[in-house]
Design an enzyme around this catalytic site. Structure first.
Site, short mmCIF file in Angstrom:
data_model
loop_
_atom_site.label_atom_id
_atom_site.label_comp_id
_atom_site.label_asym_id
_atom_site.label_seq_id
_atom_site.Cartn_x
_atom_site.Cartn_y
_atom_site.Cartn_z
N ARG A 99 0.82 -1.22 0.00
CA ARG A 99 0.00 0.00 0.00
C ARG A 99 0.85 1.27 0.00
O ARG A 99 0.32 2.36 -0.21
CB ARG A 99 -0.94 0.00 1.21
N TYR A 100 2.16 1.13 0.23
CA TYR A 100 3.03 2.30 0.30
C TYR A 100 3.85 2.53 -0.97
O TYR A 100 4.33 3.63 -1.20
CB TYR A 100 4.01 2.17 1.47
N ILE A 101 4.06 1.49 -1.74
CA ILE A 101 4.93 1.62 -2.92
C ILE A 101 4.09 1.63 -4.20
O ILE A 101 2.96 1.12 -4.22
CB ILE A 101 5.99 0.50 -2.98
#
Length: 883
Positions: free
Chosen positions: A134-136
């Site tokens: 979900r962050y990259i």
């Protein structure tokens, strides 16, 4: 699922019936499970092999990787997408699981070829993992968009639930599998295809298309050094040895700047620490400064040899690894194929040609369709066929009229007219008809015809077209993808020669015990737990055995030492009595190939034989001894000298030469001897950057025990060393030769502080110290250096204000006298210098002192045939000697 593989219904399950209980006949409802598990296992194995672990030869992707690429193409709008969104979209085609899809996507992204990554995607050098999906973010790279997708030539199939279409294979126009590499473990087989260099793959594909030979070797993203001499085209049985790049930072610090493939800095450091704990190596401290590039500092204790430590790191840690490639791929979606990388590339190249050809054929069909309709439209409007439309009430009559109207023009068309063409003509808006420009239409048709001719030319010369395609790929995407891994042949490092002597060997000679735990007994030498020990007993027995805590060998030990099986320069001098009262014999021998823990008898195996004199000589020394006999009968000569230098060196099983038939009272050492072995020839193998005695590379000369090597580096450093086969050499070494202490060294260097060129000549003042002979200013640099007696140089001057000064020849011997190594030297010139070249030296005859060559002193009496001793040594060579 077949009927025999259907699960047993709960109503059809039965309990076990004891023998004493009446059996109930349920034969109609019993399902036999014979063969079920075999079929299920084969089904599972086939699924894992074909659908999970092994990549396809057609596009180089495993199914999950292919679905990731297809999903990213469907989501592609030029912007980054969250990896979590890509994972979710991929699961529409197959429920692989979010973790496995995410891991596969990170693996592709870390190879920096197909995915444009944003965020923390981990580090292959340190082994750090990527951030949560979900962050990259990710999007397809421009390279991927160009080579992976071509919907018009793609074969499609339904997804697992029948709701979506997914590609059977992607139409990849590049050897993707060889560029990225791949590995997987299936049921009953595995695959490990090593990555190769982007540009080298393109060059090899072009050579295939041109019918030229080619070779392929792996190139790893972690760089490092690789020995591919046993690569075997990446097939079963091949091996690639990979090493870290280790250099000497200073006398007590080593630095690792590149690591082997298939490891990371954390694992590498752990392996070094484990080797240190086991006592294989001795390391003071390790610092890991790795960030964008690898930097591991290894601090050594004082007195530890950096050269030997480098070899020990290769021998006992993950600084050297062996990778076993195995080329296994899936062919035609239904079976595994074991194949080499050369054949993989040929198949990939031919498939690329096929895809390019199919794309051109589709492009030609589309152009011909456009040309066909453009001509129909031109004829339709020019002949005003639309005017009579109102005369026809139904479609059939109208089409019949149009077919008749186009009949005169069939010859100018490429194909027959069909109803679909007529339908499109009837749908042309009136405004377009009224504004129709015939000249503009002709230009458009001419342009289509030119494009069609170009495509036809490409199809007729499809190989040249494919070569141009690969060339454009290299020009567009090849920059910055140069080879990272250095290819070099490795020398074999013997662990026993580089292992740390981490324990001590002791001996109890009388009782016959040896070992590392006998600390109250006689100390022999430092050793390691992997060393072998050679032991000689008074009764003439010899044994080679492994180092142990405590081991019984035999009573009355006369010699013990750490054993080197390749040491042929250690010579043993021995006198023994043959039996209880037999004659005495003298012999010289070396010990090389032996069987561990096998007892060898150095006498004639008669009971009561005894060694009267024994010495071990590491450089073949031959001493002079005095023989003293007992007073027996009428023997007159009771004392005389013997020189071992007069005895030939033969095999350990040789009988030896007769000393005397009378009893010997005592043997005394009269005079220590010098080496009787020839000076050792040493070569330098530039391929592996190592010294050797096997005749590989350039001969440096014949070396006596105290002879030294002269080493000069481009940085202006100089040192002399005793030549050891384990010595490592720096990459900027420019002079390596046998050192002559009387020969001056001549150098021309640029002084960074004075901004002038200087000449100096000097002798090495301290043979045990590394020194810098140019000034230490950061801009100072060595131009030329020579060890010739009369060196000559040419100075080329730079053009100043349009004036070119003539070149100057310099005789360095006449220019300056020999001074100290720290002297600044004499200034070469005040003019601006463009270049300095070293020329051939002037002739000089070096005065060589004649050396006395020792020869065997043979008995003056003419020997008879019985006096000649014929022996077969360890190397299978026959030697003759006088008794």
């Amino acid at each position: 699922m077949s009927e025999e593989n259907q699960p047993i219904n709960s109503e059809e399950q039965h309990d076990f019936i004891p023998e004493n209980q009446e059996a109930i006949d349920h034969s109609d409802s019993i399902t036999k499970v014979t063969g079920m598990y075999k079929d299920w296992f084969l089904d599972y194995a086939s699924y894992v092999i074909l659908e999970r672990a092994v990549p396809a030869i057609e596009d180089g992707f495993k199914p999950v990787q292919r679905r990731i690429m297809h999903s990213m193409k469907e989501l592609d709008d030029g912007r980054y997408n969250k990896v979590a969104n890509v994972i979710g979209h991929t699961m529409q085609y197959h429920p692989h699981g979010d973790a496995s899809i995410g891991d596969a996507m990170v693996n592709i992204g870390q190879k920096d070829l197909l995915i444009d990554c944003q965020g923390n995607w981990g580090n292959i050098l340190t082994g750090d993992g990527a951030a949560a999906p979900r962050y990259i973010e990710a999007r397809l790279s421009k390279f991927a968009l160009e080579v992976l997708f071509s919907p018009k030539v793609t074969e499609w199939q339904l997804s697992y639930d029948g709701r979506k279409n997914e590609p059977i294979h992607l139409p990849v126009k590049f050897p993707m599998l060889l560029a990225q590499g791949g590995e997987g473990i299936a049921v009953g087989l595995s695959t490990k295809i090593l990555p190769h260099n982007f540009n080298e793959l393109i060059d090899a594909s072009i050579k295939i298309l041109k019918g030229k030979p080619f070779t392929l070797y792996p190139d790893f993203p972690t760089a490092g050094i690789a020995d591919v001499s046993n690569y075997n085209e990446g097939m079963r049985g091949g091996r690639v040895r990979v090493r870290a790049k280790i250099s000497q930072l200073d006398k007590q610090t080593l630095v690792i700047t590149q690591i082997p493939f298939s490891t990371d800095t954390s694992k590498l450091i752990d392996s070094i620490l484990k080797a240190n704990e086991k006592g294989k190596i001795k390391v003071k401290k390790i610092e890991d400064n790795t960030a964008a590039e690898v930097e591991i500092l290894i601090h050594l204790y004082p007195g530890v040899s950096p050269d030997k430590m480098i070899d020990a790191l290769y021998a006992f840690t993950d600084c050297e690894l062996s990778v076993a490639p195995l080329g296994c791929v899936i062919e035609n979606c239904n079976r595994p194929l074991f194949i080499g990388v050369n054949d993989m590339l040929k198949l990939s190249t031919n498939r690329t040609v096929g895809i390019l050809k199919r794309e051109l054929e589709i492009q030609l069909e589309e152009l011909e369709t456009k040309w066909h309709f453009a001509n129909l439209e031109k004829i339709f409007i020019r002949e005003e066929m639309y005017i009579d439309f109102k005369l026809y009430a139904d479609k059939e009559a109208l089409f019949e009229y149009m077919y008749k109207s186009f009949e005169p023009f069939k010859k100018v068309l490429l194909r027959d007219i069909v109803d679909e063409d007529l339908q499109k003509l009837t749908q042309i808006p009136m405004i377009r008809i009224t504004r129709f420009d015939s000249d503009k239409a002709d230009e458009g048709i001419a342009k289509l015809e030119a494009e069609m001719e170009e495509v036809k030319h490409h199809l007729a010369n499809i190989i040249d077209f494919a070569i141009d395609y690969f060339t454009r790929l290299k020009e567009k995407y090849g920059k910055g993808r140069e080879r990272l891994t250095e290819l070099r042949n490795f020398d074999t490092i013997e662990a026993t020669k580089v292992v740390l002597r981490n324990t001590k060997l002791y001996v109890n000679r009388e009782e016959g015990f040896i070992g590392t735990s006998l600390k109250k007994d006689e100390y022999v030498a430092d050793c390691s737990d992997i060393d072998d020990v050679i032991v000689f007993l008074r009764d003439g027995k010899m044994l080679v055995t492994k180092v142990d805590d405590k081991k019984f060998i035999g009573k009355d030990i006369i010699h013990i030492a750490v054993f080197d099986k390749n040491d042929k320069r250690t010579i043993y001098n021995m006198i023994y009595r043959d039996g209880k009262s037999g004659p005495s014999y003298i012999k010289r021998f070396n010990v090389s190939g032996v069987t561990r823990d096998k007892e060898y008898d150095l006498t004639q195996e008669k009971p009561g034989s005894q060694v009267l004199y024994f010495s071990a000589n590491p450089n073949g020394e031959a001493e002079v001894i005095t023989i003293l006999l007992r007073q027996v009968g009428s023997v007159k000569k009771l004392k005389w000298d013997m020189d071992f230098a007069e005895i030939m060196i033969k095999g350990r099983a040789s009988k030896g030469n007769t000393v005397t038939k009378y009893p010997i009272k005592k043997i005394e050492l009269k005079e220590k001897g010098i080496s009787t072995l020839r000076p050792r020839k040493i070569w330098f193998d530039d391929t592996v950057q190592r010294l050797n005695v096997d005749g590989r590379g350039e001969l440096l000369g014949e070396f006596k025990p105290n002879d030294r090597l002269l080493i000069i580096n481009q940085s202006g450093k100089l040192k002399t060393i005793i030549p050891e086969l384990t010595t490592h050499f720096e990459e900027d070494m420019i002079v390596l030769e046998k050192w002559n202490s009387n020969k001056p060294i001549s150098a021309i260097y640029y002084d960074g502080e004075k901004e002038r060129y200087f000449i100096k000549r000097f002798l090495v003042e301290n043979e045990n110290k590394e020194e810098i002979f140019i000034t230490e200013h950061e801009k100072s640099q060595l131009e030329i250096v020579s060890t010739d007696w009369k060196p000559m140089a040419e100075v080329i001057f730079a053009k100043v204000k349009g004036v070119q000064k003539e070149n100057q020849l310099v005789n360095l011997e006449e220019f300056i006298a020999v001074k100290g190594i720290k002297a600044l030297g004499n200034q070469l010139t005040t003019d601006k210098v463009k270049q300095i070249n070293l020329l051939d030296p002037l002739p000089f005859e070096e005065l060589i002192e004649e050396e006395e060559v020792s020869t065997e002193n043979l008995d003056s009496e003419t020997p008879s045939f019985e006096d000649i001793d014929i022996q077969l040594d360890d190397d299978g060579q026959i030697t003759l000697s006088l008794e």
